[in-house]
Motif scaffolding. Structure first.
Motif, PDB file in Angstrom:
ATOM      1  N   TYR A   1     -10.560 -45.262  11.740  1.00 51.22           N
ATOM      2  CA  TYR A   1     -10.029 -46.588  12.066  1.00 51.22           C
ATOM      3  C   TYR A   1      -9.405 -46.438  13.432  1.00 51.22           C
ATOM      4  O   TYR A   1      -8.310 -45.870  13.546  1.00 51.22           O
ATOM      5  CB  TYR A   1      -8.979 -47.033  11.051  1.00 51.22           C
ATOM      6  CG  TYR A   1      -9.547 -47.323   9.674  1.00 51.22           C
ATOM      7  CD1 TYR A   1     -10.283 -48.492   9.449  1.00 51.22           C
ATOM      8  CD2 TYR A   1      -9.348 -46.447   8.615  1.00 51.22           C
ATOM      9  CE1 TYR A   1     -10.797 -48.766   8.193  1.00 51.22           C
ATOM     10  CE2 TYR A   1      -9.859 -46.717   7.354  1.00 51.22           C
ATOM     11  CZ  TYR A   1     -10.593 -47.883   7.151  1.00 51.22           C
ATOM     12  OH  TYR A   1     -11.105 -48.162   5.902  1.00 51.22           O
TER      13      TYR A   1
ATOM     14  N   PHE B   1      -7.529 -43.215  14.285  1.00 49.21           N
ATOM     15  CA  PHE B   1      -7.080 -42.609  13.030  1.00 49.21           C
ATOM     16  C   PHE B   1      -8.283 -42.172  12.180  1.00 49.21           C
ATOM     17  O   PHE B   1      -9.219 -42.940  11.971  1.00 49.21           O
ATOM     18  CB  PHE B   1      -6.215 -43.611  12.259  1.00 49.21           C
ATOM     19  CG  PHE B   1      -5.756 -43.092  10.938  1.00 49.21           C
ATOM     20  CD1 PHE B   1      -4.683 -42.211  10.859  1.00 49.21           C
ATOM     21  CD2 PHE B   1      -6.403 -43.459   9.752  1.00 49.21           C
ATOM     22  CE1 PHE B   1      -4.260 -41.720   9.636  1.00 49.21           C
ATOM     23  CE2 PHE B   1      -5.980 -42.972   8.528  1.00 49.21           C
ATOM     24  CZ  PHE B   1      -4.904 -42.097   8.475  1.00 49.21           C
TER      25      PHE B   1
ATOM     26  N   ALA C   1      -9.553 -41.392   8.737  1.00 52.17           N
ATOM     27  CA  ALA C   1      -9.225 -41.553   7.311  1.00 52.17           C
ATOM     28  C   ALA C   1     -10.022 -40.577   6.455  1.00 52.17           C
ATOM     29  O   ALA C   1      -9.581 -40.150   5.385  1.00 52.17           O
ATOM     30  CB  ALA C   1      -9.496 -42.991   6.874  1.00 52.17           C
TER      31      ALA C   1
ATOM     32  N   PRO D   1      -2.941 -37.405  -2.658  1.00 54.95           N
ATOM     33  CA  PRO D   1      -1.760 -38.259  -2.494  1.00 54.95           C
ATOM     34  C   PRO D   1      -2.109 -39.616  -1.878  1.00 54.95           C
ATOM     35  O   PRO D   1      -3.251 -39.832  -1.457  1.00 54.95           O
ATOM     36  CB  PRO D   1      -0.869 -37.452  -1.552  1.00 54.95           C
ATOM     37  CG  PRO D   1      -1.753 -36.482  -0.867  1.00 54.95           C
ATOM     38  CD  PRO D   1      -2.914 -36.232  -1.773  1.00 54.95           C
ATOM     39  N   ASN D   2      -1.146 -40.496  -1.797  1.00 61.07           N
ATOM     40  CA  ASN D   2      -1.355 -41.798  -1.170  1.00 61.07           C
ATOM     41  C   ASN D   2      -1.915 -41.617   0.231  1.00 61.07           C
ATOM     42  O   ASN D   2      -1.437 -40.768   0.983  1.00 61.07           O
ATOM     43  CB  ASN D   2      -0.026 -42.566  -1.041  1.00 61.07           C
ATOM     44  CG  ASN D   2       0.496 -43.031  -2.388  1.00 61.07           C
ATOM     45  OD1 ASN D   2       1.618 -42.719  -2.762  1.00 61.07           O
ATOM     46  ND2 ASN D   2      -0.318 -43.734  -3.117  1.00 61.07           N
TER      47      ASN D   2
ATOM     48  N   ALA E   1      -4.778 -40.432   1.084  1.00 58.45           N
ATOM     49  CA  ALA E   1      -5.617 -39.235   1.257  1.00 58.45           C
ATOM     50  C   ALA E   1      -7.048 -39.575   1.652  1.00 58.45           C
ATOM     51  O   ALA E   1      -7.726 -38.793   2.307  1.00 58.45           O
ATOM     52  CB  ALA E   1      -5.623 -38.419  -0.032  1.00 58.45           C
TER      53      ALA E   1
ATOM     54  N   LYS F   1      -9.133 -41.494  -0.850  1.00 59.74           N
ATOM     55  CA  LYS F   1      -9.896 -41.665  -2.093  1.00 59.74           C
ATOM     56  C   LYS F   1     -10.608 -43.025  -2.138  1.00 59.74           C
ATOM     57  O   LYS F   1     -11.827 -43.089  -2.339  1.00 59.74           O
ATOM     58  CB  LYS F   1      -8.965 -41.546  -3.321  1.00 59.74           C
ATOM     59  CG  LYS F   1      -8.215 -40.224  -3.385  1.00 59.74           C
ATOM     60  CD  LYS F   1      -7.318 -40.148  -4.601  1.00 59.74           C
ATOM     61  CE  LYS F   1      -6.177 -41.162  -4.610  1.00 59.74           C
ATOM     62  NZ  LYS F   1      -5.193 -41.002  -3.526  1.00 59.74           N
TER      63      LYS F   1
ATOM     64  N   THR G   1     -11.139 -45.021   0.305  1.00 59.81           N
ATOM     65  CA  THR G   1     -12.084 -45.060   1.423  1.00 59.81           C
ATOM     66  C   THR G   1     -13.425 -44.440   1.005  1.00 59.81           C
ATOM     67  O   THR G   1     -14.491 -45.015   1.240  1.00 59.81           O
ATOM     68  CB  THR G   1     -11.504 -44.279   2.625  1.00 59.81           C
ATOM     69  OG1 THR G   1     -10.249 -44.866   2.972  1.00 59.81           O
ATOM     70  CG2 THR G   1     -12.426 -44.305   3.819  1.00 59.81           C
TER      71      THR G   1
ATOM     72  N   HIS H   1      -3.987 -40.667  -9.717  1.00 57.18           N
ATOM     73  CA  HIS H   1      -2.778 -39.986  -9.272  1.00 57.18           C
ATOM     74  C   HIS H   1      -2.210 -39.151 -10.397  1.00 57.18           C
ATOM     75  O   HIS H   1      -1.256 -38.423 -10.199  1.00 57.18           O
ATOM     76  CB  HIS H   1      -1.703 -41.013  -8.894  1.00 57.18           C
ATOM     77  CG  HIS H   1      -1.914 -41.613  -7.563  1.00 57.18           C
ATOM     78  ND1 HIS H   1      -1.674 -40.915  -6.420  1.00 57.18           N
ATOM     79  CD2 HIS H   1      -2.350 -42.820  -7.188  1.00 57.18           C
ATOM     80  CE1 HIS H   1      -1.947 -41.689  -5.392  1.00 57.18           C
ATOM     81  NE2 HIS H   1      -2.375 -42.847  -5.825  1.00 57.18           N
TER      82      HIS H   1
END
Ligand SMILES: Nc1ncnc2c1ncn2[C@@H]1O[C@H](COP(=O)(O)OP(=O)(O)OP(=O)(O)O)[C@@H](O)[C@H]1O
Ligand SMILES: [Mg+2]
Length: 315
Positions: free
Chosen positions: A13, A16, A18, A37-38, A40, A42, A44, A192
């Motif tokens: 992005y 960034f 991802a 984790p948040n 990470a 997944k 995406t 999670h």
């Protein structure tokens, strides 16, 4: 054999990253937990696999077919649940699923049979003609899973199917996911919840900062990374309450056993020295004690240790 495969899958992005050169091939009928984790990567990954978003590089293949180049062919064998859709409250499951069946082009002749089959698979038969508005979140989620199963998919992709549900709702959905493994399905599910993954998945893929950390069987992952100083942990569930005397007198003195923790009268955590060989031997020994063992699996906290260790390393 069913397969999903990421080849050098990358998603940017702007500047960034991802998802960074993800390589992962999952084959066969099994349930694979996708942990991280948040943020990470997944969702995406799952969105690229369902062509909801486009990769910046690499390929996502389902049964060898590129999801972006041949979307329909690639996604034909798939059932997907990403970002829980809200079902219109005045619809009944039958009505909501008919509409979805329509959209998906499921032949009219098969429709009633398929709807009944999936509603039964998620154990909601009695609620088939009741309005969804009155359902609990767990019940709604079961209908969402039913919708993903309408075309009797061989591959099921789920993004955090139990998130937002209370413990009972989570347990209900977990039961359903567990039963999805029947009929030779490949289930790929992000989560999670480490205990959830260790309970229902055969394999785990862990991801952080868009990079794959490990993909292996649950047993190998916990064995390879978690047993510190040669110590492993298994959790045992029992059909009846266990006597403290049996724990102290018999289980504690089995070969290799370090400590036995009673989590509740029907659930034990056993620390023992060694890896898989010793784990197999302990299982045999416990069976011989006839304590009414229902299940025997690497402890969730072992997976948690592994997870935290691996995540820490990528900070
Ligand atoms: N449309 C977007 N624009 C910019 N950044 C995005 C976009 N979508 C996702 N990201 C970023 O990509 C990274 C991966 O997000 P993703 O949703 O895949 O994480 P996740 O593993 O599913 O996390 P969670 O466990 O919180 O659901 C995050 O840092 C997120 O902020
Ligand atoms: Mg997500």
């Amino acid at each position: 054999m069913s397969s999903i495969e990421a080849r050098d899958l990358t998603k940017r992005y702007g500047s960034f990253v991802a998802l960074s050169n993800l390589n992962l091939k999952i084959e066969g009928a099994k349930c694979v937990g996708f942990l991280g984790p948040n943020g990470a990567g997944k969702t995406t990954t799952l969105k690229i696999f369902t062509d909801l978003i486009r990769a910046s590089g690499g390929q996502a293949l389902i049964n060898g077919v590129d999801v972006h180049k041949e979307k329909k062919k690639a996604l034909d064998p798939c059932g997907v649940l990403i970002e829980t859709p809200e079902i219109y409250p005045s619809f009944t499951p039958r009505e909501a699923l008919s509409m979805i069946a329509d959209l998906r082009g499921i032949p009219r002749a098969d429709r009633t049979k398929r709807i009944e089959a999936v509603v039964s698979e998620v154990k909601m038969d009695e609620w088939m003609d009741k309005k969804v508005g009155k359902f609990s979140k767990g019940m709604k989620q079961r209908i969402n899973i039913a919708a993903a199963l309408l075309s009797d998919p061989e591959i099921v992709l789920l993004d955090e199917p139990t998130t937002g549900l209370d413990p009972r709702g989570q347990a209900e959905v977990r039961d359903i996911v567990r039963s999805l493994k029947q009929r030779n399905r490949l289930v790929f599910m992000s989560s999670h919840l480490l205990n959830e993954v260790s309970e229902i998945c055969d394999e785990v893929a862990m991801i952080d900062h868009g990079k794959l950390l490990v993909y292996d069987t649950l047993a190998h992952v916990t064995d390879r990374f978690a047993h510190d100083g040669g110590e492993s942990v298994v959790q045992v569930e029992l059909v009846r309450d266990i006597d403290d005397q049996v724990i102290r007198g018999q289980i504690s003195s089995l070969a290799g056993v370090g400590s036995v923790e009673k989590l509740n009268p029907r659930s034990l955590r056993i620390k023992f020295s060694g890896g898989q060989e010793e784990q197999a031997r302990l299982l045999t020994d416990l069976v011989a004690l006839k304590i009414g063992m229902l299940s025997y699996h690497p402890s969730a906290s072992t997976l948690e240790d592994t997870y935290l260790n691996l995540i820490k390393d990528t900070l």
